[in-house]
Motif scaffolding. Structure first.
Motif, PDB file in Angstrom:
ATOM      1  N   VAL A 180       6.057 -41.339 -10.284  1.00  0.00           N
ATOM      2  CA  VAL A 180       5.880 -40.659  -8.997  1.00  0.00           C
ATOM      3  C   VAL A 180       7.177 -40.706  -8.206  1.00  0.00           C
ATOM      4  O   VAL A 180       7.573 -39.710  -7.579  1.00  0.00           O
ATOM      5  CB  VAL A 180       4.720 -41.306  -8.198  1.00  0.00           C
ATOM      6  N   THR A 181       7.866 -41.824  -8.235  1.00  0.00           N
ATOM      7  CA  THR A 181       9.147 -41.950  -7.538  1.00  0.00           C
ATOM      8  C   THR A 181      10.167 -40.972  -8.100  1.00  0.00           C
ATOM      9  O   THR A 181      10.868 -40.293  -7.341  1.00  0.00           O
ATOM     10  CB  THR A 181       9.664 -43.406  -7.636  1.00  0.00           C
ATOM     11  N   ILE A 182      10.241 -40.878  -9.412  1.00  0.00           N
ATOM     12  CA  ILE A 182      11.179 -39.928 -10.026  1.00  0.00           C
ATOM     13  C   ILE A 182      10.827 -38.508  -9.589  1.00  0.00           C
ATOM     14  O   ILE A 182      11.714 -37.717  -9.247  1.00  0.00           O
ATOM     15  CB  ILE A 182      11.168 -40.058 -11.569  1.00  0.00           C
ATOM     16  N   ALA A 183       9.550 -38.188  -9.555  1.00  0.00           N
ATOM     17  CA  ALA A 183       9.122 -36.854  -9.110  1.00  0.00           C
ATOM     18  C   ALA A 183       9.520 -36.610  -7.660  1.00  0.00           C
ATOM     19  O   ALA A 183      10.006 -35.520  -7.314  1.00  0.00           O
ATOM     20  CB  ALA A 183       7.611 -36.699  -9.284  1.00  0.00           C
ATOM     21  N   GLU A 184       9.313 -37.598  -6.796  1.00  0.00           N
ATOM     22  CA  GLU A 184       9.676 -37.430  -5.384  1.00  0.00           C
ATOM     23  C   GLU A 184      11.181 -37.239  -5.221  1.00  0.00           C
ATOM     24  O   GLU A 184      11.630 -36.405  -4.421  1.00  0.00           O
ATOM     25  CB  GLU A 184       9.204 -38.633  -4.563  1.00  0.00           C
ATOM     26  N   LEU A 185      11.975 -37.993  -5.964  1.00  0.00           N
ATOM     27  CA  LEU A 185      13.432 -37.841  -5.887  1.00  0.00           C
ATOM     28  C   LEU A 185      13.869 -36.468  -6.393  1.00  0.00           C
ATOM     29  O   LEU A 185      14.734 -35.815  -5.796  1.00  0.00           O
ATOM     30  CB  LEU A 185      14.124 -38.952  -6.683  1.00  0.00           C
ATOM     31  N   ARG A 186      13.257 -36.018  -7.474  1.00  0.00           N
ATOM     32  CA  ARG A 186      13.606 -34.694  -8.012  1.00  0.00           C
ATOM     33  C   ARG A 186      13.177 -33.579  -7.056  1.00  0.00           C
ATOM     34  O   ARG A 186      13.841 -32.547  -6.958  1.00  0.00           O
ATOM     35  CB  ARG A 186      13.003 -34.506  -9.393  1.00  0.00           C
ATOM     36  N   PHE A 187      12.072 -33.776  -6.341  1.00  0.00           N
ATOM     37  CA  PHE A 187      11.641 -32.824  -5.321  1.00  0.00           C
ATOM     38  C   PHE A 187      12.697 -32.736  -4.218  1.00  0.00           C
ATOM     39  O   PHE A 187      13.079 -31.647  -3.785  1.00  0.00           O
ATOM     40  CB  PHE A 187      10.283 -33.247  -4.749  1.00  0.00           C
ATOM     41  N   GLY A 188      13.180 -33.883  -3.765  1.00  0.00           N
ATOM     42  CA  GLY A 188      14.240 -33.905  -2.752  1.00  0.00           C
ATOM     43  C   GLY A 188      15.490 -33.203  -3.239  1.00  0.00           C
ATOM     44  O   GLY A 188      16.147 -32.465  -2.481  1.00  0.00           O
ATOM     45  N   LEU A 189      15.824 -33.380  -4.507  1.00  0.00           N
ATOM     46  CA  LEU A 189      16.978 -32.701  -5.091  1.00  0.00           C
ATOM     47  C   LEU A 189      16.775 -31.190  -5.086  1.00  0.00           C
ATOM     48  O   LEU A 189      17.664 -30.431  -4.700  1.00  0.00           O
ATOM     49  CB  LEU A 189      17.216 -33.207  -6.524  1.00  0.00           C
ATOM     50  N   ALA A 190      15.589 -30.755  -5.485  1.00  0.00           N
ATOM     51  CA  ALA A 190      15.296 -29.315  -5.526  1.00  0.00           C
ATOM     52  C   ALA A 190      15.389 -28.693  -4.133  1.00  0.00           C
ATOM     53  O   ALA A 190      15.943 -27.594  -3.966  1.00  0.00           O
ATOM     54  CB  ALA A 190      13.908 -29.074  -6.121  1.00  0.00           C
ATOM     55  N   LEU A 191      14.873 -29.388  -3.119  1.00  0.00           N
ATOM     56  CA  LEU A 191      14.963 -28.866  -1.750  1.00  0.00           C
ATOM     57  C   LEU A 191      16.405 -28.807  -1.276  1.00  0.00           C
ATOM     58  O   LEU A 191      16.815 -27.840  -0.621  1.00  0.00           O
ATOM     59  CB  LEU A 191      14.128 -29.712  -0.787  1.00  0.00           C
ATOM     60  N   SER A 192      17.180 -29.842  -1.592  1.00  0.00           N
ATOM     61  CA  SER A 192      18.592 -29.849  -1.200  1.00  0.00           C
ATOM     62  C   SER A 192      19.352 -28.714  -1.876  1.00  0.00           C
ATOM     63  O   SER A 192      20.187 -28.063  -1.249  1.00  0.00           O
ATOM     64  CB  SER A 192      19.229 -31.194  -1.548  1.00  0.00           C
ATOM     65  N   GLN A 193      19.056 -28.480  -3.147  1.00  0.00           N
ATOM     66  CA  GLN A 193      19.693 -27.364  -3.855  1.00  0.00           C
ATOM     67  C   GLN A 193      19.333 -26.043  -3.203  1.00  0.00           C
ATOM     68  O   GLN A 193      20.180 -25.160  -3.049  1.00  0.00           O
ATOM     69  CB  GLN A 193      19.255 -27.343  -5.326  1.00  0.00           C
ATOM     70  N   ALA A 194      18.079 -25.893  -2.801  1.00  0.00           N
ATOM     71  CA  ALA A 194      17.603 -24.639  -2.224  1.00  0.00           C
ATOM     72  C   ALA A 194      18.305 -24.291  -0.913  1.00  0.00           C
ATOM     73  O   ALA A 194      18.463 -23.112  -0.599  1.00  0.00           O
ATOM     74  CB  ALA A 194      16.086 -24.692  -2.009  1.00  0.00           C
ATOM     75  N   VAL A 195      18.718 -25.300  -0.157  1.00  0.00           N
ATOM     76  CA  VAL A 195      19.361 -25.034   1.128  1.00  0.00           C
ATOM     77  C   VAL A 195      20.857 -25.309   1.109  1.00  0.00           C
ATOM     78  O   VAL A 195      21.519 -25.264   2.144  1.00  0.00           O
ATOM     79  CB  VAL A 195      18.690 -25.815   2.288  1.00  0.00           C
ATOM     80  N   GLY A 196      21.396 -25.582  -0.068  1.00  0.00           N
ATOM     81  CA  GLY A 196      22.840 -25.737  -0.215  1.00  0.00           C
ATOM     82  C   GLY A 196      23.410 -27.034   0.327  1.00  0.00           C
ATOM     83  O   GLY A 196      24.584 -27.092   0.673  1.00  0.00           O
ATOM     84  N   ARG A 197      22.613 -28.080   0.398  1.00  0.00           N
ATOM     85  CA  ARG A 197      23.101 -29.383   0.862  1.00  0.00           C
ATOM     86  C   ARG A 197      23.820 -30.100  -0.279  1.00  0.00           C
ATOM     87  O   ARG A 197      23.562 -29.827  -1.454  1.00  0.00           O
ATOM     88  CB  ARG A 197      21.943 -30.242   1.345  1.00  0.00           C
TER      89      ARG A 197
END
Length: 165
Positions: free
Chosen positions: A43-60
């Motif tokens: 679950v932690t890995i999934a949450e971290l990957r979700f954060g990565l995907a959101l950051s990628q989506a907004v160019g952070r």
């Protein structure tokens, strides 16, 4: 020997030196029982990957998130299986029984639950209940900086072991 399950908020601070409480979290991890297993939940890995995907989506910037995921994945992984599902049902029902007015229909989403006494939102995350289920199923101690484990989840589950950092 103790087995520790590192929570998502702890992992994200542990592997990001720019976070304000990084030093205290790192010190707490170093002070854990020598040789004890330190696992990370799927679950932690999934949450971290979700954060990565959101950051990628907004160019952070992504470098610190990618590094955090890489370090987290060095730990042995606590997976989810049918036994975890049974533990999850126990965890979620226990929290609901302790905190909700069950005479009224409870909202489906845990994030929308309100305390039956105070009427305040519990503000817990369903992913925390999955991590709790893994800990209870396998008799792990959750290591976290999230006070919700102590204030909301643990009072409903006396068998839960939590180390608040």
């Amino acid at each position: 020997m103790e087995t520790y399950l590192l929570d998502t908020n702890l992992v994200s601070v542990l592997y990001d030196a720019h976070r304000p409480n990084h030093t205290s979290v790192r010190q707490a991890i170093e002070n854990l029982e020598s040789g004890a297993s330190q696992l990370v939940s799927a679950v932690t890995i999934a949450e971290l990957r979700f954060g990565l995907a959101l950051s990628q989506a907004v160019g952070r910037p992504l470098t610190h998130i990618e590094a955090c995921i890489e370090r987290a994945e060095e730990h042995p992984l606590a997976n989810i299986d049918r036994h975890t599902a049974a533990a999850f049902a126990h965890v979620k029902a226990s929290v609901a029984q302790q905190r909700l007015d069950l005479a009224r229909r409870a909202p489906r989403w845990v994030e929308m639950w309100t305390d039956r006494v105070t009427s305040e939102m519990l503000q817990i995350d369903e992913n925390d209940l999955w991590i709790t289920a893994q800990a209870i199923e396998r008799n792990y101690t959750i290591v976290t900086s999230d006070r919700d484990f102590i204030n909301v989840i643990a009072p409903a589950l006396p068998e839960l072991q939590v180390l608040l950092v």
